[in-house]
Each structure stands twice: as C-alpha cells, then as structure tokens.
Design a protein around this motif. Structure first.
Motif, PDB file in Angstrom:
ATOM      1  N   GLU A  97      11.968  -4.225   5.335  1.00 43.00           N
ATOM      2  CA  GLU A  97      12.128  -4.859   4.904  1.00 43.00           C
ATOM      3  C   GLU A  97      11.294  -6.270   5.501  1.00 43.00           C
ATOM      4  OE1 GLU A  97      14.322  -5.675   3.639  1.00 43.00           O
ATOM      5  OE2 GLU A  97      15.127  -3.829   2.710  1.00 43.00           O
ATOM      6  N   GLU A  98      11.044  -6.041   6.856  1.00 38.49           N
ATOM      7  CA  GLU A  98      10.086  -7.897   7.212  1.00 38.49           C
ATOM      8  C   GLU A  98       8.622  -7.905   6.721  1.00 38.49           C
ATOM      9  OE1 GLU A  98       8.953  -7.128  11.465  1.00 38.49           O
ATOM     10  OE2 GLU A  98       7.905  -8.627  11.444  1.00 38.49           O
ATOM     11  N   GLY A  99       8.601  -6.596   5.739  1.00 34.12           N
ATOM     12  CA  GLY A  99       6.920  -6.576   5.468  1.00 34.12           C
ATOM     13  C   GLY A  99       7.357  -7.386   3.953  1.00 34.12           C
ATOM     14  N   MET A 100       8.442  -6.902   3.550  1.00 38.37           N
ATOM     15  CA  MET A 100       8.402  -7.562   2.130  1.00 38.37           C
ATOM     16  C   MET A 100       8.965  -8.500   1.861  1.00 38.37           C
ATOM     17  SD  MET A 100       9.347  -7.177  -0.895  1.00 38.37           S
ATOM     18  CE  MET A 100       9.686  -5.047  -1.845  1.00 38.37           C
ATOM     19  N   GLN A 101       9.820  -9.092   3.002  1.00 33.53           N
ATOM     20  CA  GLN A 101      10.146 -10.856   3.312  1.00 33.53           C
ATOM     21  C   GLN A 101       8.786 -11.431   3.761  1.00 33.53           C
ATOM     22  OE1 GLN A 101      13.150 -11.942   2.498  1.00 33.53           O
ATOM     23  NE2 GLN A 101      13.732  -9.764   2.280  1.00 33.53           N
ATOM     24  N   ASN A 102       8.407 -10.975   4.361  1.00 32.84           N
ATOM     25  CA  ASN A 102       6.716 -11.953   4.205  1.00 32.84           C
ATOM     26  C   ASN A 102       6.018 -12.235   2.606  1.00 32.84           C
ATOM     27  OD1 ASN A 102       7.168 -11.845   7.601  1.00 32.84           O
ATOM     28  ND2 ASN A 102       5.916  -9.901   7.514  1.00 32.84           N
ATOM     29  N   LEU A 108       4.147 -15.151  -3.763  1.00 26.76           N
ATOM     30  CA  LEU A 108       3.105 -14.264  -4.569  1.00 26.76           C
ATOM     31  C   LEU A 108       4.055 -13.191  -5.596  1.00 26.76           C
ATOM     32  CD1 LEU A 108       0.146 -13.099  -2.548  1.00 26.76           C
ATOM     33  CD2 LEU A 108      -0.092 -14.031  -4.404  1.00 26.76           C
ATOM     34  N   GLU A 109       3.666 -13.286  -6.851  1.00 26.66           N
ATOM     35  CA  GLU A 109       5.079 -12.381  -7.273  1.00 26.66           C
ATOM     36  C   GLU A 109       4.225 -11.273  -7.524  1.00 26.66           C
ATOM     37  OE1 GLU A 109       4.939 -13.489 -11.867  1.00 26.66           O
ATOM     38  OE2 GLU A 109       4.315 -15.423 -11.638  1.00 26.66           O
ATOM     39  N   LEU A 110       5.165 -10.255  -7.929  1.00 30.48           N
ATOM     40  CA  LEU A 110       5.273  -8.710  -7.459  1.00 30.48           C
ATOM     41  C   LEU A 110       5.676  -8.388  -8.333  1.00 30.48           C
ATOM     42  CD1 LEU A 110       4.666  -7.034  -5.265  1.00 30.48           C
ATOM     43  CD2 LEU A 110       7.184  -7.071  -4.496  1.00 30.48           C
ATOM     44  N   PRO A 111       4.708  -7.882  -9.315  1.00 27.40           N
ATOM     45  CA  PRO A 111       4.647  -7.148 -10.354  1.00 27.40           C
ATOM     46  C   PRO A 111       4.903  -5.793 -10.956  1.00 27.40           C
ATOM     47  CG  PRO A 111       2.751  -8.056 -10.716  1.00 27.40           C
ATOM     48  CD  PRO A 111       3.697  -7.956  -9.554  1.00 27.40           C
ATOM     49  N   LYS A 112       5.737  -5.868 -12.644  1.00 29.54           N
ATOM     50  CA  LYS A 112       6.881  -4.307 -12.202  1.00 29.54           C
ATOM     51  C   LYS A 112       6.276  -3.226 -12.396  1.00 29.54           C
ATOM     52  CE  LYS A 112      10.922  -2.906 -14.484  1.00 29.54           C
ATOM     53  NZ  LYS A 112      12.207  -3.510 -14.236  1.00 29.54           N
ATOM     54  N   TRP A 123       7.979  -0.025   1.210  1.00 35.40           N
ATOM     55  CA  TRP A 123       7.191   0.519  -0.119  1.00 35.40           C
ATOM     56  C   TRP A 123       5.485   0.455  -0.807  1.00 35.40           C
ATOM     57  CZ3 TRP A 123      11.250  -3.059   1.902  1.00 35.40           C
ATOM     58  CH2 TRP A 123      11.836  -3.299   1.347  1.00 35.40           C
ATOM     59  N   HIS A 124       5.328   1.243  -1.227  1.00 29.43           N
ATOM     60  CA  HIS A 124       4.198   1.697  -2.320  1.00 29.43           C
ATOM     61  C   HIS A 124       3.919   1.201  -3.770  1.00 29.43           C
ATOM     62  CE1 HIS A 124       2.573   4.889   0.962  1.00 29.43           C
ATOM     63  NE2 HIS A 124       2.677   3.019   1.181  1.00 29.43           N
ATOM     64  N   TYR A 125       3.810   0.317  -4.054  1.00 28.67           N
ATOM     65  CA  TYR A 125       3.506  -0.360  -5.357  1.00 28.67           C
ATOM     66  C   TYR A 125       2.128   0.234  -5.191  1.00 28.67           C
ATOM     67  CZ  TYR A 125       8.340  -4.052  -4.996  1.00 28.67           C
ATOM     68  OH  TYR A 125       9.181  -3.795  -5.777  1.00 28.67           O
ATOM     69  N   ILE A 126       2.210   0.232  -7.069  1.00 28.52           N
ATOM     70  CA  ILE A 126       0.941   0.836  -6.971  1.00 28.52           C
ATOM     71  C   ILE A 126       0.640   0.120  -8.980  1.00 28.52           C
ATOM     72  CG2 ILE A 126      -0.287   2.827  -8.288  1.00 28.52           C
ATOM     73  CD1 ILE A 126       1.932   4.394  -6.122  1.00 28.52           C
ATOM     74  N   TYR A 127      -0.115  -0.210  -8.752  1.00 31.56           N
ATOM     75  CA  TYR A 127      -0.679  -0.607  -9.291  1.00 31.56           C
ATOM     76  C   TYR A 127      -2.746  -0.563 -10.053  1.00 31.56           C
ATOM     77  CZ  TYR A 127       2.008  -4.524  -8.564  1.00 31.56           C
ATOM     78  OH  TYR A 127       3.452  -4.721  -8.271  1.00 31.56           O
TER      79      TYR A 127
END
Ligand SMILES: [Zn+2]
Length: 171
Positions: A97-102, A108-112, A123-127
């Motif tokens: 959660e700390e990383g997500m809040q930072n 910055l946007e976090l594209p779906k 979380w691992h957001y894979i692009y």
C-alpha cells in the motif's frame, strides 16, 4: 504426475503456459515450510532468487523441454518471467500500500493492464515494452516502486510468497 513435498504441478503448467505465449520463463527458488528452498539460513531474498544461472534467458527463451525439466525436477520452484525485450514486457513493481500511495502521489497515471497481486500485498503491473526498451530502476519513480525492464525478472502466479500468500492474477 510428479508431486513432491511442498511442490505442485501447477507451477509446471504455468511455466509452460507463459512460455507458450512468448515469455521467457525461469525457475526461481520457492517457499517450503515457510523457508526458501535454497536452504541458506541467511537468505535475504526468500522465494525470489533464480534457481539457475539465468542470464542467457535474457537473450533466448527456454525450450519446452527445459521448462518441463526444471519444474518436474523442482516442483516447488516459483515461476519467474524475465522482463525486457526477450518477453516484450516491462513491469511496474509496487511494494504494498505504501508503494501504491507513493506512486499515486506522483500524479502518474496507471493505465489499465494485466496485474498480478504479489503474495506480500504488492502489485505487478505488466505492460507491453515500448520501442527503445525500458531499463531497471529501484525507487526512482517513487519510493517502494521499482521498474523491471531489460535484464530484470518478476516472480509470477501461482508462486508462493514468504508471507504465506500466493501470487495471483488480479480479476
Ligand atoms: Zn533463498
């Protein structure tokens, strides 16, 4: 079927599936009875470090035979995916959660995209890798947010986390 203590055939199946869609797969040390399978008392990266010399898999994908061999021999292995050009992906690795809040605080946007929940609450957001590639970085975008690009790797579902949880694809 080859199911040893703490091990499961699902790691083999996942490894083969990831390879099938063009990802570079490596075996990573797993978690058995709450400890890293490397069995080193001072392991600083339990369940997160490769089980083999993996550097060549940044430039070539393992054969089906290799993947089958690793996850049959070591059924308790976590499943690693090499990031960068070899797999055509890069990953935003957000630590809890700390990383997500930072990250959100940067604006910055976090594209779906495809997201893996790490067993430790991250979380691992894979692009898809953009032209020109992406380099690895640690806490550069934001604190507790790393980038896994060329020469990096992630631990993927259904791997086990030292916390007792498992990595899972977010629905
Ligand atoms: Zn270890």
């Amino acid at each position: 079927m080859n199911v040893s203590k703490g091990g499961e055939r699902r790691n083999l199946i996942a490894g083969l599936d990831y390879r099938q869609v063009g990802l570079s797969v490596i075996p990573v040390h797993g978690i058995v009875d709450g400890a890293c399978t490397c069995e080193k008392p001072g392991c600083t990266s339990p369940g997160k470090h490769p089980r083999i010399d993996w550097r060549e898999f940044t430039t070539r994908r393992a054969t089906e035979e290799e993947v089958r061999g690793w996850f049959t021999r070591w059924t308790d292995s976590n499943v690693g995916i090499v990031t960068g050009a070899i797999s055509g992906i890069w990953v935003l690795d957000i630590d809890g959660e700390e990383g997500m809040q930072n990250l959100l605080a940067t604006g910055l946007e976090l594209p779906k995209t495809l997201v893996s929940r790490t067993g430790g609450g991250g979380w691992h957001y894979i692009y898809r890798l953009p032209e020109g590639g992406i380099k690895n970085s640690a806490s550069k975008i934001a604190k507790k947010v790393d980038v896994r690009g060329e020469g990096g790797f992630i631990v993927a579902p259904p791997s086990k986390h030292i916390s007792g949880g498992s990595y899972e694809w977010q629905q």
